[in-house]
Write a protein that holds these residues in place. Structure first.
Motif, PDB file in Angstrom:
ATOM      1  N   SER A   9      84.482 -15.955 -95.486  1.00  0.00           N
ATOM      2  CA  SER A   9      84.651 -16.730 -94.191  1.00  0.00           C
ATOM      3  C   SER A   9      83.977 -18.010 -94.507  1.00  0.00           C
ATOM      4  CB  SER A   9      84.179 -16.014 -92.910  1.00  0.00           C
ATOM      5  OG  SER A   9      84.098 -16.634 -91.715  1.00  0.00           O
ATOM      6  N   THR A  29      83.651 -21.847 -91.926  1.00  0.00           N
ATOM      7  CA  THR A  29      83.971 -22.461 -90.567  1.00  0.00           C
ATOM      8  C   THR A  29      83.499 -24.061 -91.028  1.00  0.00           C
ATOM      9  OG1 THR A  29      83.510 -20.481 -89.604  1.00  0.00           O
ATOM     10  CG2 THR A  29      83.685 -22.451 -88.335  1.00  0.00           C
ATOM     11  N   HIS A  68      92.837 -27.904 -84.612  1.00  0.00           N
ATOM     12  CA  HIS A  68      92.151 -26.594 -85.178  1.00  0.00           C
ATOM     13  C   HIS A  68      93.170 -25.907 -86.229  1.00  0.00           C
ATOM     14  CE1 HIS A  68      88.896 -26.087 -82.033  1.00  0.00           C
ATOM     15  NE2 HIS A  68      89.440 -27.312 -81.785  1.00  0.00           N
ATOM     16  N   THR A 107      93.321 -23.049 -89.684  1.00  0.00           N
ATOM     17  CA  THR A 107      93.095 -21.990 -90.550  1.00  0.00           C
ATOM     18  C   THR A 107      93.826 -22.176 -92.035  1.00  0.00           C
ATOM     19  OG1 THR A 107      92.564 -20.335 -88.892  1.00  0.00           O
ATOM     20  CG2 THR A 107      92.656 -19.596 -91.223  1.00  0.00           C
ATOM     21  N   ARG A 126      94.080 -20.185 -96.099  1.00  0.00           N
ATOM     22  CA  ARG A 126      93.953 -19.269 -96.760  1.00  0.00           C
ATOM     23  C   ARG A 126      93.227 -19.716 -98.197  1.00  0.00           C
ATOM     24  NH1 ARG A 126      93.431 -13.731 -96.051  1.00  0.00           N
ATOM     25  NH2 ARG A 126      95.269 -13.823 -94.857  1.00  0.00           N
ATOM     26  N   LEU A 166      89.040 -16.912 -95.788  1.00  0.00           N
ATOM     27  CA  LEU A 166      89.637 -17.854 -94.671  1.00  0.00           C
ATOM     28  C   LEU A 166      88.793 -18.926 -94.433  1.00  0.00           C
ATOM     29  CD1 LEU A 166      91.266 -15.102 -92.181  1.00  0.00           C
ATOM     30  CD2 LEU A 166      92.556 -16.433 -93.799  1.00  0.00           C
ATOM     31  N   THR A 186      88.401 -21.860 -91.488  1.00  0.00           N
ATOM     32  CA  THR A 186      88.673 -22.520 -90.526  1.00  0.00           C
ATOM     33  C   THR A 186      88.375 -23.795 -90.205  1.00  0.00           C
ATOM     34  OG1 THR A 186      87.159 -21.666 -88.859  1.00  0.00           O
ATOM     35  CG2 THR A 186      89.027 -20.264 -89.105  1.00  0.00           C
ATOM     36  N   GLU A 205      88.018 -27.751 -87.509  1.00  0.00           N
ATOM     37  CA  GLU A 205      88.144 -28.545 -86.377  1.00  0.00           C
ATOM     38  C   GLU A 205      87.867 -29.865 -86.768  1.00  0.00           C
ATOM     39  OE1 GLU A 205      86.155 -29.391 -82.177  1.00  0.00           O
ATOM     40  OE2 GLU A 205      85.726 -27.555 -83.150  1.00  0.00           O
TER      41      GLU A 205
END
Length: 349
Positions: free
Chosen positions: A150, A152, A230, A232, A234, A240, A242, A244
């Motif tokens: 993950s 972000t 926004h 996501t 792969r 993943l 993400t 913004e």
């Protein structure tokens, strides 16, 4: 072929607008790695005003500056001119450091990459965050996390707080009001302009840390002049990421990345670049309970990217980021647009 320079790199600057005056020219003045030998701008007011500040010749045509045979040029013209100006500089035999995004489209950026290779010249994209010591430390630590699950990322540009911040931190500017009015017209498609400008930064930063995206999906929202994307992606390894991108927010600047892998976490907080504050980084490894919080003090990533550019020329080593990295960042921007147009459908960059 290696350029064996026993002197500073003779550098010309093409484009004398805000980013040159606020970031690049002060960085050039501070480093011993390059020597400013001239500036050019189609605005005589900008060219001569900036040249007088730095006691160098002014040129109104790129070809006139290139005729002085600088070793390299820094290109900081509006995005739509990156391709023609970059092609002209490479054809003239100059190495090129070009502001991000590398061009208006990935296809144009690819032509720059191909010509640089054909001419044996270096092409570096001006994504200066790669030269932030905190980001560089985090990049080196990513393999310690093992497989990434993950990631972000957030990048939020302040609204009303930005002008007074820049007025405080920027040097006195030479301004051509006619140029500003012309550029305002090209920026009227605000969403397109903002995604190119800020997306180049975000996606180069993400790729530098986590590698390639196999697919990407995104959505877009707008409220008045405020735009937000926004999405996501792969990752090639299956995880993943993400992201913004928001401009403007009605609060303070906010930029950061969190990376979680099978062995721990890396947390990055970055600051408005003109504070010259190195990104804060925390690396935690679960197996040992170790948490590292390095301290680097202040640094100027614009100066550091210039010095890295000069080293790549002298030592004939790859640029960072490379022209190919610039192409990849633009392909991700284009994938965002394609996905938004299809209401968030996954797209292969």
């Amino acid at each position: 072929m290696t350029d064996q320079l026993d002197r500073p790199l003779r550098l010309g600057v093409i484009g004398c607008g805000r980013i040159s005056q606020a970031a690049h020219l002060p960085a050039i003045a501070k480093t011993a790695a390059v020597e400013l030998v001239g500036v050019s701008d189609t605005s005589a007011q900008l060219a001569h005003g900036v040249a007088a500040k730095y006691d160098v010749p002014a040129y109104s045509q790129t070809t006139d500056l290139l005729a002085q045979r600088p070793d390299a040029v820094l290109i900081a013209v509006p995005d739509r001119f990156h391709h023609p100006v970059g092609m002209t500089a490479l054809e003239a035999g100059a190495h090129v450091l070009i502001e991000k995004p590398a061009a208006a489209t990935s296809a144009e950026a690819r032509e720059l990459v191909d010509l640089a290779a054909a001419k044996g010249r270096k092409l570096q994209v001006g994504s200066m965050r790669r030269h932030d010591p905190g980001i560089a430390y985090a990049r080196a630590a990513v393999p310690e996390l093992g497989e990434l699950l993950s990631v972000t990322n957030w990048y939020r540009i302040q609204g009303q707080l930005r002008p007074p911040t820049e007025a405080t931190l920027f040097p006195a500017m030479v301004v051509d009001d006619d140029v500003r009015q012309t550029e305002a017209g090209f920026k009227a498609d605000r969403a397109h302009y903002l995604l190119n400008t800020h997306g180049a930064h975000v996606f180069d930063g993400l790729r530098g840390l986590v590698g390639e995206f196999s697919t990407l999906r995104a959505q877009f929202a707008q409220s008045g002049r405020d735009c937000s994307w926004h999405g996501t992606g792969r990752l090639a390894g299956g995880g993943l990421a993400t992201f913004e991108i928001t401009a403007d927010i009605h609060a303070e600047y906010a930029e950061g990345i969190e990376l979680h892998g099978e062995h721990g976490r890396i947390s990055i907080r970055s600051y408005f670049p003109f504070f010259r504050r190195t990104s804060s980084v925390r690396v935690h490894l679960e197996r040992t309970g170790e948490t590292r919080v390095p301290e680097f003090g202040a640094s100027d990533p614009y100066q550091r990217q210039l010095e890295a550019f000069a080293r790549s020329i002298v030592s004939d080593t790859p640029t960072d980021p490379s022209g190919a990295d610039g192409v990849a960042a633009l392909r991700l921007i284009e994938a965002v647009r394609d996905s938004v147009a299809q209401d968030g459908k996954p797209v292969t960059p």
